[in-house]
Scaffold this motif. Structure first.
Motif, PDB file in Angstrom:
ATOM      1  N   PHE A  62       0.857  -1.182   0.000  1.00 19.77           N
ATOM      2  CA  PHE A  62       0.000   0.000   0.000  1.00 19.77           C
ATOM      3  C   PHE A  62       0.891   1.229   0.000  1.00 19.77           C
ATOM      4  CE2 PHE A  62       0.650  -0.991   4.446  1.00 19.77           C
ATOM      5  CZ  PHE A  62       0.731   0.221   5.102  1.00 19.77           C
ATOM      6  N   GLN A  63       0.320   2.355  -0.398  1.00 20.83           N
ATOM      7  CA  GLN A  63       1.054   3.609  -0.360  1.00 20.83           C
ATOM      8  C   GLN A  63       0.386   4.538   0.637  1.00 20.83           C
ATOM      9  OE1 GLN A  63       1.919   5.477  -4.067  1.00 20.83           O
ATOM     10  NE2 GLN A  63       3.016   3.697  -4.853  1.00 20.83           N
ATOM     11  N   ALA A  64       1.202   5.352   1.268  1.00 14.15           N
ATOM     12  CA  ALA A  64       0.695   6.337   2.223  1.00 14.15           C
ATOM     13  C   ALA A  64       1.212   7.713   1.819  1.00 14.15           C
ATOM     14  CB  ALA A  64       1.157   5.987   3.629  1.00 14.15           C
ATOM     15  N   GLN A  65       0.331   8.686   1.880  1.00 10.96           N
ATOM     16  CA  GLN A  65       0.696  10.069   1.601  1.00 10.96           C
ATOM     17  C   GLN A  65       0.305  10.922   2.791  1.00 10.96           C
ATOM     18  OE1 GLN A  65      -1.548   8.786  -1.017  1.00 10.96           O
ATOM     19  NE2 GLN A  65      -0.103   8.510  -2.677  1.00 10.96           N
ATOM     20  N   LEU A  66       1.160  11.868   3.109  1.00  8.20           N
ATOM     21  CA  LEU A  66       0.883  12.775   4.207  1.00  8.20           C
ATOM     22  C   LEU A  66      -0.105  13.832   3.725  1.00  8.20           C
ATOM     23  CD1 LEU A  66       1.553  13.577   7.109  1.00  8.20           C
ATOM     24  CD2 LEU A  66       3.407  14.963   6.202  1.00  8.20           C
ATOM     25  N   HIS A  73      -2.190  14.078   8.916  1.00 13.27           N
ATOM     26  CA  HIS A  73      -2.493  12.663   9.006  1.00 13.27           C
ATOM     27  C   HIS A  73      -2.077  11.956   7.708  1.00 13.27           C
ATOM     28  CE1 HIS A  73      -6.087  14.540   7.293  1.00 13.27           C
ATOM     29  NE2 HIS A  73      -6.293  13.406   6.669  1.00 13.27           N
ATOM     30  N   TRP A  74      -1.988  10.643   7.776  1.00 15.65           N
ATOM     31  CA  TRP A  74      -1.567   9.839   6.631  1.00 15.65           C
ATOM     32  C   TRP A  74      -2.782   9.201   5.974  1.00 15.65           C
ATOM     33  CZ3 TRP A  74       3.326   9.748   4.767  1.00 15.65           C
ATOM     34  CH2 TRP A  74       4.326  10.282   5.587  1.00 15.65           C
ATOM     35  N   ILE A  75      -2.836   9.288   4.663  1.00 17.83           N
ATOM     36  CA  ILE A  75      -3.910   8.714   3.853  1.00 17.83           C
ATOM     37  C   ILE A  75      -3.333   7.524   3.090  1.00 17.83           C
ATOM     38  CG2 ILE A  75      -5.469   9.118   1.905  1.00 17.83           C
ATOM     39  CD1 ILE A  75      -6.274  10.652   4.367  1.00 17.83           C
ATOM     40  N   VAL A  76      -4.068   6.423   3.070  1.00 19.37           N
ATOM     41  CA  VAL A  76      -3.622   5.216   2.374  1.00 19.37           C
ATOM     42  C   VAL A  76      -4.308   5.142   1.017  1.00 19.37           C
ATOM     43  CG1 VAL A  76      -3.679   2.693   2.408  1.00 19.37           C
ATOM     44  CG2 VAL A  76      -3.181   3.963   4.496  1.00 19.37           C
ATOM     45  N   SER A  77      -3.507   4.801   0.013  1.00 17.86           N
ATOM     46  CA  SER A  77      -4.060   4.609  -1.329  1.00 17.86           C
ATOM     47  C   SER A  77      -3.436   3.364  -1.943  1.00 17.86           C
ATOM     48  CB  SER A  77      -3.771   5.828  -2.210  1.00 17.86           C
ATOM     49  OG  SER A  77      -2.383   5.992  -2.375  1.00 17.86           O
ATOM     50  N   MET A  78      -4.058   2.878  -2.974  1.00 19.69           N
ATOM     51  CA  MET A  78      -3.555   1.737  -3.746  1.00 19.69           C
ATOM     52  C   MET A  78      -3.178   0.550  -2.854  1.00 19.69           C
ATOM     53  SD  MET A  78      -1.474   3.615  -6.834  1.00 19.69           S
ATOM     54  CE  MET A  78       0.006   3.813  -5.905  1.00 19.69           C
ATOM     55  N   ALA A  79      -4.072   0.142  -1.983  1.00 22.71           N
ATOM     56  CA  ALA A  79      -3.795  -0.990  -1.096  1.00 22.71           C
ATOM     57  C   ALA A  79      -4.146  -2.300  -1.791  1.00 22.71           C
ATOM     58  CB  ALA A  79      -4.596  -0.853   0.196  1.00 22.71           C
ATOM     59  N   LYS A  92     -11.892   1.493  -2.830  1.00 24.09           N
ATOM     60  CA  LYS A  92     -10.673   1.848  -3.564  1.00 24.09           C
ATOM     61  C   LYS A  92     -10.256   3.304  -3.400  1.00 24.09           C
ATOM     62  CE  LYS A  92     -10.173  -2.176  -5.505  1.00 24.09           C
ATOM     63  NZ  LYS A  92      -9.152  -3.063  -5.049  1.00 24.09           N
ATOM     64  N   THR A  93     -11.069   4.125  -2.737  1.00 22.91           N
ATOM     65  CA  THR A  93     -10.713   5.531  -2.601  1.00 22.91           C
ATOM     66  C   THR A  93      -9.686   5.717  -1.488  1.00 22.91           C
ATOM     67  OG1 THR A  93     -12.555   5.895  -1.097  1.00 22.91           O
ATOM     68  CG2 THR A  93     -12.966   6.332  -3.436  1.00 22.91           C
ATOM     69  N   PRO A  94      -8.804   6.706  -1.617  1.00 21.17           N
ATOM     70  CA  PRO A  94      -7.828   6.963  -0.550  1.00 21.17           C
ATOM     71  C   PRO A  94      -8.548   7.220   0.778  1.00 21.17           C
ATOM     72  CG  PRO A  94      -7.242   8.180  -2.506  1.00 21.17           C
ATOM     73  CD  PRO A  94      -8.608   7.584  -2.764  1.00 21.17           C
ATOM     74  N   THR A  95      -8.009   6.654   1.836  1.00 22.80           N
ATOM     75  CA  THR A  95      -8.666   6.740   3.135  1.00 22.80           C
ATOM     76  C   THR A  95      -7.649   6.619   4.260  1.00 22.80           C
ATOM     77  OG1 THR A  95     -10.441   5.818   4.491  1.00 22.80           O
ATOM     78  CG2 THR A  95      -9.114   4.246   3.268  1.00 22.80           C
ATOM     79  N   GLU A  96      -8.104   6.851   5.468  1.00 20.48           N
ATOM     80  CA  GLU A  96      -7.268   6.628   6.646  1.00 20.48           C
ATOM     81  C   GLU A  96      -7.368   5.166   7.061  1.00 20.48           C
ATOM     82  OE1 GLU A  96      -7.452   9.526   9.827  1.00 20.48           O
ATOM     83  OE2 GLU A  96      -8.409  10.938   8.462  1.00 20.48           O
ATOM     84  N   ILE A  97      -6.432   4.715   7.854  1.00 19.31           N
ATOM     85  CA  ILE A  97      -6.417   3.340   8.336  1.00 19.31           C
ATOM     86  C   ILE A  97      -7.569   3.175   9.326  1.00 19.31           C
ATOM     87  CG2 ILE A  97      -5.063   1.633   9.628  1.00 19.31           C
ATOM     88  CD1 ILE A  97      -2.579   3.234   8.477  1.00 19.31           C
ATOM     89  N   ALA A  98      -8.394   2.147   9.113  1.00 15.86           N
ATOM     90  CA  ALA A  98      -9.600   1.962   9.915  1.00 15.86           C
ATOM     91  C   ALA A  98      -9.288   1.487  11.335  1.00 15.86           C
ATOM     92  CB  ALA A  98     -10.541   0.980   9.222  1.00 15.86           C
ATOM     93  N   ASP A  99      -8.354   0.560  11.484  1.00 20.12           N
ATOM     94  CA  ASP A  99      -8.025   0.029  12.803  1.00 20.12           C
ATOM     95  C   ASP A  99      -7.174   1.063  13.544  1.00 20.12           C
ATOM     96  OD1 ASP A  99      -6.419  -1.270  14.891  1.00 20.12           O
ATOM     97  OD2 ASP A  99      -7.290  -3.143  14.148  1.00 20.12           O
ATOM     98  N   LYS A 100      -7.720   1.632  14.607  1.00 17.52           N
ATOM     99  CA  LYS A 100      -7.042   2.736  15.302  1.00 17.52           C
ATOM    100  C   LYS A 100      -5.732   2.316  15.961  1.00 17.52           C
ATOM    101  CE  LYS A 100     -10.083   5.499  13.933  1.00 17.52           C
ATOM    102  NZ  LYS A 100      -9.796   6.111  12.648  1.00 17.52           N
ATOM    103  N   ARG A 101      -5.654   1.083  16.474  1.00 17.46           N
ATOM    104  CA  ARG A 101      -4.397   0.612  17.081  1.00 17.46           C
ATOM    105  C   ARG A 101      -3.314   0.501  16.016  1.00 17.46           C
ATOM    106  NH1 ARG A 101      -7.475  -4.251  19.859  1.00 17.46           N
ATOM    107  NH2 ARG A 101      -8.170  -4.209  17.728  1.00 17.46           N
ATOM    108  N   GLN A 152       5.469  10.723   0.337  1.00 18.44           N
ATOM    109  CA  GLN A 152       4.866   9.490  -0.156  1.00 18.44           C
ATOM    110  C   GLN A 152       5.718   8.309   0.281  1.00 18.44           C
ATOM    111  OE1 GLN A 152       4.129   9.619  -4.332  1.00 18.44           O
ATOM    112  NE2 GLN A 152       2.910   7.771  -4.315  1.00 18.44           N
ATOM    113  N   ILE A 153       5.056   7.284   0.799  1.00 19.23           N
ATOM    114  CA  ILE A 153       5.752   6.116   1.338  1.00 19.23           C
ATOM    115  C   ILE A 153       5.165   4.849   0.732  1.00 19.23           C
ATOM    116  CG2 ILE A 153       6.065   4.735   3.447  1.00 19.23           C
ATOM    117  CD1 ILE A 153       6.317   7.403   4.941  1.00 19.23           C
ATOM    118  N   LEU A 154       6.055   3.957   0.340  1.00 19.46           N
ATOM    119  CA  LEU A 154       5.666   2.616  -0.080  1.00 19.46           C
ATOM    120  C   LEU A 154       5.734   1.739   1.158  1.00 19.46           C
ATOM    121  CD1 LEU A 154       5.318   0.482  -2.531  1.00 19.46           C
ATOM    122  CD2 LEU A 154       7.683  -0.035  -1.952  1.00 19.46           C
TER     123      LEU A 154
END
Length: 165
Positions: A62-66, A73-79, A92-101, A152-154
């Protein structure tokens, strides 16, 4: 860099392991080797350099963008399918990580990778609803330099379920 980073008190509560060494998981190790190969002597590969990852890695990527919209916050895309399941992401839309932990741990990892402009791998446990511990290993590598506006982070994630404790 291959030495272990000291785990400060806040990090001890988040991670079992945090280091810049090659990950122990074979899928993550292959991704780390691919990232290093695509560097070609540069500080880091460009995002486009990472588009041809081997097929067996793709479900875990997955990729994360600030995102800075008044709130950092970090948004996850292309998971990939496995990554999306681990992160609790649907659609499929960019989103935040659902699991808070998981989000707290990954936010700290992504901040570190972004700050240092170096790849890191971490290992941590998250208790599941099934009573088992879920052990996650994550490899995160930068795709843009910290000086650029977009970070951007892989990332590559793999997990296994531990027995009752």
């Amino acid at each position: 860099m291959t030495e272990l980073d000291p785990l400060t008190e806040p990090l001890v509560h988040l991670f079992l392991r945090l280091d810049a060494a090659t990950p122990s998981d074979p899928v993550l190790r292959a991704a780390a080797e691919y990232w290093t190969e695509k560097r070609w002597g540069k500080i880091m590969p460009a995002p486009g350099d990472m588009e041809q990852l081997p097929a067996f890695i793709l479900p875990h990527v997955f990729q994360a963008q600030l995102a800075i919209n008044g709130d950092r916050h970090w948004i996850v895309s292309m998971a990939g399918s496995s990554a999306a399941l681990s992160l609790g992401i649907t659609g499929k839309t960019p989103t935040e990580i659902a699991d808070k932990r998981m989000a707290v741990r990954l936010r700290r990892l992504f901040d570190l990778v972004s700050e240092k402009a170096e790849p890191y791998s971490v290992m941590f446990e998250v208790p599941g609803l099934d009573g088992h511990k879920h052990l996650f290993e994550v490899y995160a590598a930068p795709l843009t330099t910290p000086e650029r506006a977009e970070h951007q982070i892989l990332a590559v994630i793999n997990s296994r379920v531990e027995g009752h404790r």
